[in-house]
Design a protein around this motif. Structure first.
Motif, PDB file in Angstrom:
ATOM      1  N   ILE A  62      -7.630-127.427  14.790  1.00 39.29           N
ATOM      2  CA  ILE A  62      -7.608-127.472  13.327  1.00 39.29           C
ATOM      3  C   ILE A  62      -8.306-126.232  12.762  1.00 39.29           C
ATOM      4  O   ILE A  62      -9.330-125.789  13.265  1.00 39.29           O
ATOM      5  N   VAL A  63      -7.753-125.682  11.667  1.00 40.20           N
ATOM      6  CA  VAL A  63      -8.394-124.615  10.904  1.00 40.20           C
ATOM      7  C   VAL A  63      -9.212-125.277   9.802  1.00 40.20           C
ATOM      8  O   VAL A  63      -8.678-126.061   9.015  1.00 40.20           O
ATOM      9  N   ARG A  64     -10.512-124.984   9.749  1.00 48.77           N
ATOM     10  CA  ARG A  64     -11.377-125.565   8.719  1.00 48.77           C
ATOM     11  C   ARG A  64     -11.369-124.660   7.498  1.00 48.77           C
ATOM     12  O   ARG A  64     -11.411-123.432   7.604  1.00 48.77           O
ATOM     13  N   ASP A  65     -11.317-125.255   6.303  1.00 49.17           N
ATOM     14  CA  ASP A  65     -11.270-124.526   5.045  1.00 49.17           C
ATOM     15  C   ASP A  65     -12.451-124.922   4.169  1.00 49.17           C
ATOM     16  O   ASP A  65     -12.894-126.074   4.191  1.00 49.17           O
ATOM     17  N   GLY A  66     -12.937-123.969   3.391  1.00 48.21           N
ATOM     18  CA  GLY A  66     -14.001-124.233   2.446  1.00 48.21           C
ATOM     19  C   GLY A  66     -13.738-123.479   1.153  1.00 48.21           C
ATOM     20  O   GLY A  66     -13.036-122.465   1.144  1.00 48.21           O
ATOM     21  N   LYS A  67     -14.285-123.992   0.070  1.00 47.11           N
ATOM     22  CA  LYS A  67     -14.082-123.362  -1.232  1.00 47.11           C
ATOM     23  C   LYS A  67     -15.341-123.581  -2.057  1.00 47.11           C
ATOM     24  O   LYS A  67     -15.916-124.670  -2.058  1.00 47.11           O
ATOM     25  N   THR A  68     -15.774-122.536  -2.747  1.00 51.10           N
ATOM     26  CA  THR A  68     -16.922-122.659  -3.636  1.00 51.10           C
ATOM     27  C   THR A  68     -16.643-121.864  -4.901  1.00 51.10           C
ATOM     28  O   THR A  68     -15.918-120.862  -4.863  1.00 51.10           O
ATOM     29  N   SER A  69     -17.212-122.326  -6.012  1.00 53.45           N
ATOM     30  CA  SER A  69     -16.991-121.678  -7.308  1.00 53.45           C
ATOM     31  C   SER A  69     -18.292-121.615  -8.084  1.00 53.45           C
ATOM     32  O   SER A  69     -19.203-122.433  -7.878  1.00 53.45           O
ATOM     33  N   TRP A  70     -18.379-120.645  -8.985  1.00 51.56           N
ATOM     34  CA  TRP A  70     -19.489-120.541  -9.918  1.00 51.56           C
ATOM     35  C   TRP A  70     -18.942-120.071 -11.255  1.00 51.56           C
ATOM     36  O   TRP A  70     -18.134-119.149 -11.321  1.00 51.56           O
ATOM     37  N   TYR A  71     -19.380-120.744 -12.330  1.00 51.20           N
ATOM     38  CA  TYR A  71     -19.017-120.370 -13.694  1.00 51.20           C
ATOM     39  C   TYR A  71     -20.300-120.305 -14.495  1.00 51.20           C
ATOM     40  O   TYR A  71     -21.142-121.197 -14.405  1.00 51.20           O
ATOM     41  N   GLY A  72     -20.479-119.254 -15.287  1.00 49.63           N
ATOM     42  CA  GLY A  72     -21.689-119.124 -16.082  1.00 49.63           C
ATOM     43  C   GLY A  72     -21.491-118.199 -17.267  1.00 49.63           C
ATOM     44  O   GLY A  72     -20.382-117.739 -17.551  1.00 49.63           O
ATOM     45  N   ASP A  73     -22.597-117.907 -17.967  1.00 42.77           N
ATOM     46  CA  ASP A  73     -22.549-117.020 -19.129  1.00 42.77           C
ATOM     47  C   ASP A  73     -22.901-115.585 -18.771  1.00 42.77           C
ATOM     48  O   ASP A  73     -22.701-114.680 -19.573  1.00 42.77           O
ATOM     49  N   GLN A  74     -23.444-115.363 -17.584  1.00 41.28           N
ATOM     50  CA  GLN A  74     -23.871-114.036 -17.166  1.00 41.28           C
ATOM     51  C   GLN A  74     -22.786-113.355 -16.339  1.00 41.28           C
ATOM     52  O   GLN A  74     -21.979-114.018 -15.699  1.00 41.28           O
ATOM     53  N   LYS A  75     -22.789-112.013 -16.350  1.00 44.01           N
ATOM     54  CA  LYS A  75     -21.830-111.244 -15.560  1.00 44.01           C
ATOM     55  C   LYS A  75     -22.351-111.056 -14.139  1.00 44.01           C
ATOM     56  O   LYS A  75     -23.508-110.693 -13.937  1.00 44.01           O
ATOM     57  N   ILE A  76     -21.489-111.270 -13.170  1.00 44.54           N
ATOM     58  CA  ILE A  76     -21.836-111.083 -11.759  1.00 44.54           C
ATOM     59  C   ILE A  76     -21.916-109.580 -11.474  1.00 44.54           C
ATOM     60  O   ILE A  76     -20.999-108.838 -11.800  1.00 44.54           O
ATOM     61  N   PHE A  77     -23.035-109.160 -10.862  1.00 46.32           N
ATOM     62  CA  PHE A  77     -23.154-107.757 -10.476  1.00 46.32           C
ATOM     63  C   PHE A  77     -23.224-107.581  -8.955  1.00 46.32           C
ATOM     64  O   PHE A  77     -23.051-106.476  -8.447  1.00 46.32           O
ATOM     65  N   CYS A  78     -23.454-108.651  -8.214  1.00 42.48           N
ATOM     66  CA  CYS A  78     -23.478-108.570  -6.755  1.00 42.48           C
ATOM     67  C   CYS A  78     -22.971-109.882  -6.174  1.00 42.48           C
ATOM     68  O   CYS A  78     -23.379-110.957  -6.607  1.00 42.48           O
ATOM     69  N   LEU A  79     -22.084-109.759  -5.203  1.00 42.01           N
ATOM     70  CA  LEU A  79     -21.506-110.924  -4.530  1.00 42.01           C
ATOM     71  C   LEU A  79     -21.622-110.695  -3.033  1.00 42.01           C
ATOM     72  O   LEU A  79     -21.140-109.691  -2.511  1.00 42.01           O
ATOM     73  N   LYS A  80     -22.304-111.622  -2.350  1.00 44.16           N
ATOM     74  CA  LYS A  80     -22.458-111.522  -0.900  1.00 44.16           C
ATOM     75  C   LYS A  80     -21.951-112.802  -0.250  1.00 44.16           C
ATOM     76  O   LYS A  80     -22.386-113.889  -0.630  1.00 44.16           O
ATOM     77  N   VAL A  81     -21.045-112.653   0.688  1.00 45.22           N
ATOM     78  CA  VAL A  81     -20.560-113.789   1.476  1.00 45.22           C
ATOM     79  C   VAL A  81     -20.686-113.368   2.938  1.00 45.22           C
ATOM     80  O   VAL A  81     -19.959-112.499   3.404  1.00 45.22           O
ATOM     81  N   VAL A  82     -21.628-113.971   3.649  1.00 49.14           N
ATOM     82  CA  VAL A  82     -21.931-113.596   5.026  1.00 49.14           C
ATOM     83  C   VAL A  82     -21.382-114.662   5.960  1.00 49.14           C
ATOM     84  O   VAL A  82     -21.629-115.855   5.774  1.00 49.14           O
ATOM     85  N   ASN A  83     -20.661-114.216   6.979  1.00 42.91           N
ATOM     86  CA  ASN A  83     -20.065-115.097   7.974  1.00 42.91           C
ATOM     87  C   ASN A  83     -21.022-115.214   9.156  1.00 42.91           C
ATOM     88  O   ASN A  83     -21.426-114.203   9.722  1.00 42.91           O
ATOM     89  N   TYR A  84     -21.387-116.424   9.543  1.00 46.01           N
ATOM     90  CA  TYR A  84     -22.287-116.627  10.664  1.00 46.01           C
ATOM     91  C   TYR A  84     -21.563-116.646  12.015  1.00 46.01           C
ATOM     92  O   TYR A  84     -22.194-116.760  13.048  1.00 46.01           O
ATOM     93  N   HIS A  85     -20.249-116.572  11.998  1.00 48.06           N
ATOM     94  CA  HIS A  85     -19.459-116.559  13.229  1.00 48.06           C
ATOM     95  C   HIS A  85     -18.635-115.271  13.280  1.00 48.06           C
ATOM     96  O   HIS A  85     -18.434-114.607  12.272  1.00 48.06           O
ATOM     97  N   ASP A  86     -18.136-114.939  14.461  1.00 47.01           N
ATOM     98  CA  ASP A  86     -17.348-113.713  14.624  1.00 47.01           C
ATOM     99  C   ASP A  86     -15.904-113.872  14.166  1.00 47.01           C
ATOM    100  O   ASP A  86     -15.150-112.918  14.155  1.00 47.01           O
ATOM    101  N   ASP A  87     -15.515-115.068  13.834  1.00 47.19           N
ATOM    102  CA  ASP A  87     -14.132-115.309  13.432  1.00 47.19           C
ATOM    103  C   ASP A  87     -14.113-115.909  12.029  1.00 47.19           C
ATOM    104  O   ASP A  87     -15.134-116.173  11.441  1.00 47.19           O
ATOM    105  N   GLY A  88     -12.940-116.094  11.492  1.00 48.01           N
ATOM    106  CA  GLY A  88     -12.804-116.645  10.158  1.00 48.01           C
ATOM    107  C   GLY A  88     -12.604-115.563   9.121  1.00 48.01           C
ATOM    108  O   GLY A  88     -12.854-114.382   9.368  1.00 48.01           O
ATOM    109  N   THR A  89     -12.137-115.979   7.943  1.00 47.91           N
ATOM    110  CA  THR A  89     -11.869-115.042   6.859  1.00 47.91           C
ATOM    111  C   THR A  89     -12.405-115.601   5.551  1.00 47.91           C
ATOM    112  O   THR A  89     -12.611-116.798   5.408  1.00 47.91           O
ATOM    113  N   VAL A  90     -12.615-114.691   4.609  1.00 44.38           N
ATOM    114  CA  VAL A  90     -13.085-115.068   3.279  1.00 44.38           C
ATOM    115  C   VAL A  90     -12.327-114.234   2.266  1.00 44.38           C
ATOM    116  O   VAL A  90     -11.963-113.085   2.533  1.00 44.38           O
ATOM    117  N   GLU A  91     -12.068-114.832   1.091  1.00 42.44           N
ATOM    118  CA  GLU A  91     -11.306-114.142   0.058  1.00 42.44           C
ATOM    119  C   GLU A  91     -11.762-114.603  -1.323  1.00 42.44           C
ATOM    120  O   GLU A  91     -11.964-115.797  -1.546  1.00 42.44           O
TER     121      GLU A  91
END
Length: 123
Positions: A62-91
Motif C-alpha cells: 500500500i502507498v500511504r498518503d498524507g495531507k496538511t493545510s494551513w490558512y491564516g491572515d499572515q503571508k508565508i515567507f518560509c515553507l519547510k517539509v522534511v522527509n524522514y525516509h529516503d523514499d516518498g514524495t511531497v507536493e
C-alpha cells in the motif's frame, strides 16, 4: 500506429534531452522528496505559525498518503517539509510562499512508512 510512434518519440525526447544536466535531474528528484522554499535564513520561533509531524505506519503493498493545510491572515515567507525516509514524495498543491494559505500532499513509496515534518513560517 502513427500516434503510438509519436508518443514514444515524445517520451524519449523528454528523458534523453541533452540540455538537462545530470546535476539538474538530481536536483529535480531531490526537490520532490522534501521542500525548503522561500527565505528560510535566520528563522525565529515567533514566526512559526504551524508545525505538523505527519506519520503513518507502513502497510504491505500500500502507498500511504498524507495531507496538511494551513490558512491564516499572515503571508508565508518560509515553507519547510522534511522527509524522514529516503523514499516518498511531497507536493504543494495550493498556495505556498507569498500566500496566506498552503495545502501539502505527501505520499510514501509502496509498502513503506510515511513520515514528514512540516514547518510553516509567516508574518
Amino acid at each position: 500506429m502513427y500516434c503510438l510512434a509519436i508518443f514514444f518519440v515524445a517520451i524519449l525526447s523528454v528523458y534523453c534531452n541533452p540540455t538537462v544536466s545530470p546535476e539538474e535531474k538530481l536536483t529535480l528528484t531531490a526537490a520532490r522528496q522534501e521542500i525548503i522554499d522561500g527565505n528560510c535564513t535566520n528563522l525565529s520561533d515567533v514566526n512559526l505559525v504551524m508545525s505538523d509531524h505527519v506519520k503513518k505506519a507502513a502497510i504491505p503493498f500500500i502507498v500511504r498518503d498524507g495531507k496538511t493545510s494551513w490558512y491564516g491572515d499572515q503571508k508565508i515567507f518560509c515553507l519547510k517539509v522534511v522527509n524522514y525516509h529516503d523514499d516518498g514524495t511531497v507536493e504543494v498543491t495550493e498556495g505556498g510562499v507569498n500566500h496566506s494559505y498552503v495545502t501539502i500532499e505527501m505520499h510514501s513509496a509502496r509498502s513503506h512508512a510515511l513520515e514528514f515534518l512540516v514547518s510553516i513560517y509567516a508574518k
